[in-house]
Each structure stands twice: as structure tokens, then as C-alpha cells.
Scaffold this active site. Structure first.
Site, PDB file in Angstrom:
ATOM      1  N   ASP A 142       8.005  -1.987   6.682  1.00 54.68           N
ATOM      2  CA  ASP A 142       7.635  -1.561   5.331  1.00 54.68           C
ATOM      3  C   ASP A 142       6.439  -2.376   4.842  1.00 54.68           C
ATOM      4  O   ASP A 142       6.495  -3.607   4.802  1.00 54.68           O
ATOM      5  CB  ASP A 142       8.814  -1.751   4.373  1.00 54.68           C
TER       6      ASP A 142
ATOM      7  N   TYR B  58       0.298  -5.747  -1.026  1.00 49.76           N
ATOM      8  CA  TYR B  58       0.771  -6.992  -0.435  1.00 49.76           C
ATOM      9  C   TYR B  58      -0.377  -7.805   0.172  1.00 49.76           C
ATOM     10  O   TYR B  58      -0.222  -8.994   0.454  1.00 49.76           O
ATOM     11  CB  TYR B  58       1.824  -6.735   0.649  1.00 49.76           C
TER      12      TYR B  58
ATOM     13  N   LYS C  64       2.245   2.043   0.751  1.00 46.96           N
ATOM     14  CA  LYS C  64       2.352   2.448  -0.654  1.00 46.96           C
ATOM     15  C   LYS C  64       0.985   2.487  -1.325  1.00 46.96           C
ATOM     16  O   LYS C  64       0.123   1.646  -1.063  1.00 46.96           O
ATOM     17  CB  LYS C  64       3.275   1.485  -1.413  1.00 46.96           C
TER      18      LYS C  64
ATOM     19  N   HIS D 286       3.672   3.477  -5.406  1.00 50.76           N
ATOM     20  CA  HIS D 286       4.310   2.176  -5.577  1.00 50.76           C
ATOM     21  C   HIS D 286       4.992   2.030  -6.945  1.00 50.76           C
ATOM     22  O   HIS D 286       6.063   1.437  -7.063  1.00 50.76           O
ATOM     23  CB  HIS D 286       3.255   1.084  -5.396  1.00 50.76           C
TER      24      HIS D 286
END
Length: 322
Positions: A44, A49, A79, A112
Site C-alpha cells: 500500500d 508519503y 492514492k 486519499h
């Protein structure tokens, strides 16, 4: 119990995946390699990130022609971030994630958050007073642009993250390609019983992020409860001769919830996958569910209150009961 769940598209998604949020540079590549080497088939990711290139380096070493795994054997999620909600930005954002990951398609691409921020390269565009610069782009318009990614073969399926029940229904009412997943915070202190029931009613799979309570969240205060240190949970773990983390993950899996625990420690990464060789009793399942406190850990605190700084956004999801 199967190690997979079948999505509404008919494709299978592994029940346990590796989460990569908060994994530091240098750590995430090793974590992904450790996960793939011990049997994980689900990674994931997210553009926000900031580590997709490193994840991609790990995937290139294990998932490519002539390597250990074929591409179709590994389920990869990413996302779309809040600053890329404008329909004109969606495809470019997806292609950027694909380039960073070194992939030709994603198995799943999620919105997201339902909240749109001002367009641009800055992850959290802020005014001088520190508040977020919003955009008035509606998540329905963003969804329509995401549907074209499926049509073009860039993604196999699309889904949601951090959407409440009302917002989920809103998407279903206009969707040409139905969402297959809603990824939300879920753990024994936030059991999400009502949202889970609602998602099931529309054949929407739930993925739990922070499934172990996110003890390493940067804004945690010393006096906050630690799920993994919960004495009742410890007693259950002792009875089954398992770790507290394994008990929680098994609880998720038996509820039909996909979970993506984050770890960079190889031994823990391996332990987190070892949850398919035992079952919790119905009594223990009920007991763990009863730990619920509606305790949301992934809404950063301000002024000592657990309030998302930007809760005035019209599409902020946590004003609704679920």
C-alpha cells in the site's frame, strides 16, 4: 480462511498488506523487500508519503520479468493527493506515481481524502496564518476523472479513502465505475461497526489503515492510550500464544477487513502475516470489538484537542457519525 478477499470487480485483494506511511527514507526499500521475501503480495502506497520511488526500487528487484514474482502476483495500491483533485491533474498525478513505482498499471487507486486543496506542487499549501488553502473542486468531479484511468488501463480499479457513509453514497449515485474499497482508520479503539455495515451493504470492501493503533504517530502524547499495551488484549494474546499485534490483525481479518500494518522491522513484518493459522473465538471477537472508544488517532491534535486543523472544509468527513 482465505488470505484474499474478492472485490466487486471479481479481482482478488490480499487480506494483509504492507503499509508504507511514515516509513523513513532508506527504510522503506528494505521493508518492501523483506515483505515480498516473506510472502506479502500486497503493498500500500501513496504519493503523499513521499517514498514511492524507493518502493519502486524494491519492486524492480523482485517484481519484473525474470525476477521472483510476476507483476500480476502483486497487488499495488496508491492514492491521489488532495492538491490533485482538479480533473485536469488526475491523470498526470497517477502517471507520476506509476513512474515512481516503475509500474505500467496500479491494481487500485484511491482518492486519499474527499477534501480538495489548492492546486500546485506543495503538499500542504498554507496561508500566512497556517491554515490550508482549499479548492472548491467537488470529489464527484474528481471521481469522474479517476474513472477515465480505468478506461485507459492505467489502473485496474478505483476506490475511496477517509470517506464517510454519506459521501460514499454520493459517489455511488454518480459512478460509472463503482468504488471497490474504502480505506479508513480502523482498530479495536475505533471499530467502525456502522461504517463497515454500510460499506458491506453496497459491496464495498473496507481496508483498515493504522490497524494496530498507529503507536508511532508523530503527535501522540505520553498520556494517550496505547492499544498494543492494552492489558485485556495482552491476556487474549497470552491465551492464544500470539503477539498482541497478531491478535488485532486476526480480529480484522475475521471481520472481513483488509489490513495494512506498517513496519520496517523484518521480524515484525513476518509476524504480521502469520495470522491465518489460528482463529479467534466468537466471544473473543465480541470482546475485542467492545474495546471501541470511537478513538480516532489519525486526526492531528491542536491546542490539546483532537481536532483536524482544517475541519471547516466543507467535505471534511468526520463531522458525520460515520
Amino acid at each position: 480462511m482465505s488470505t484474499f478477499i474478492t472485490l466487486s470487480t471479481g479481482r482478488r485483494m490480499p487480506m494483509v498488506g504492507l503499509g508504507t506511511w511514515k516509513s523513513a527514507p532508506g527504510e522503506v526499500k528494505r521493508a518492501v523487500l523483506a515483505a515480498l521475501d516473506c510472502g506479502y503480495k500486497h503493498i500500500d502506497c501513496a504519493a503523499a508519503y513521499g517514498n514511492e520511488q524507493e518502493v519502486g526500487e524494491a519492486l524492480a528487484l523482485r517484481v519484473s520479468p525474470g525476477k521472483v514474482l510476476r507483476r500480476e502476483e502483486v497487488f499495488v495500491t496508491s492514492k491521489l493527493w488532495n492538491t490533485k483533485h482538479d480533473p485536469e491533474d488526475v491523470e498526470e498525478a497517477c502517471r507520476t506515481s506509476l513512474a515512481h513505482l516503475g509500474l505500467s498499471y496500479l491494481d487500485l487507486y484511491l482518492m486519499h481524502w474527499p477534501m480538495a486543496f489548492q492546486r500546485g506542487k506543495e503538499l500542504m499549501p498554507r496561508r500566512e496564518d497556517g491554515s490550508i488553502c482549499y479548492s472548491d473542486t467537488h470529489y464527484r468531479d474528481t471521481w469522474a476523472a479517476m474513472e477515465s484511468l480505468v478506461d485507459k488501463g492505467l489502473v485496474r480499479a478505483i476506490g475511496l479513502s477517509n470517506f464517510n457513509a454519506r459521501q460514499t453514497d454520493d459517489i455511488f449515485s454518480i459512478a460509472r465505475h463503482k468504488p471497490v474499497v474504502n480505506q479508513v482508520e480502523c482498530h479495536p479503539y475505533l471499530s467502525q461497526v456502522d461504517l463497515l455495515s454500510h460499506c458491506r451493504s453496497v459491496s464495498l470492501c473496507v481496508t483498515a489503515y493504522s490497524p494496530l493503533g498507529s503507536g508511532d504517530r508523530p503527535w501522540a502524547s505520553p498520556d494517550e492510550p496505547s492499544l498494543l499495551q492494552d492489558p485485556q488484549l495482552g491476556a487474549i494474546a497470552q491465551r492464544y500464544q500470539k503477539t498482541a499485534a497478531q491478535i488485532i490483525l486476526r480480529w480484522h481479518v475475521q471481520r472481513g477487513i483488509v489490513c495494512i500494518p506498517k513496519s520496517v522491522t523484518p521480524s515484525r513484518i513476518q509476524q504480521n502475516l502469520q495470522v491465518f493459522d489460528f482463529s479467534l473465538s466468537e466471544d473473543d471477537m465480541r470482546l475485542i470489538t467492545s474495546f471501541n472508544r470511537n478513538e480516532r488517532f489519525i486526526v492531528p491534535a491542536r491546542d490539546g484537542k483532537r481536532v483536524w486543523r482544517d475541519a471547516e472544509h466543507p467535505h471534511f468527513p468526520f463531522h458525520d457519525p460515520y
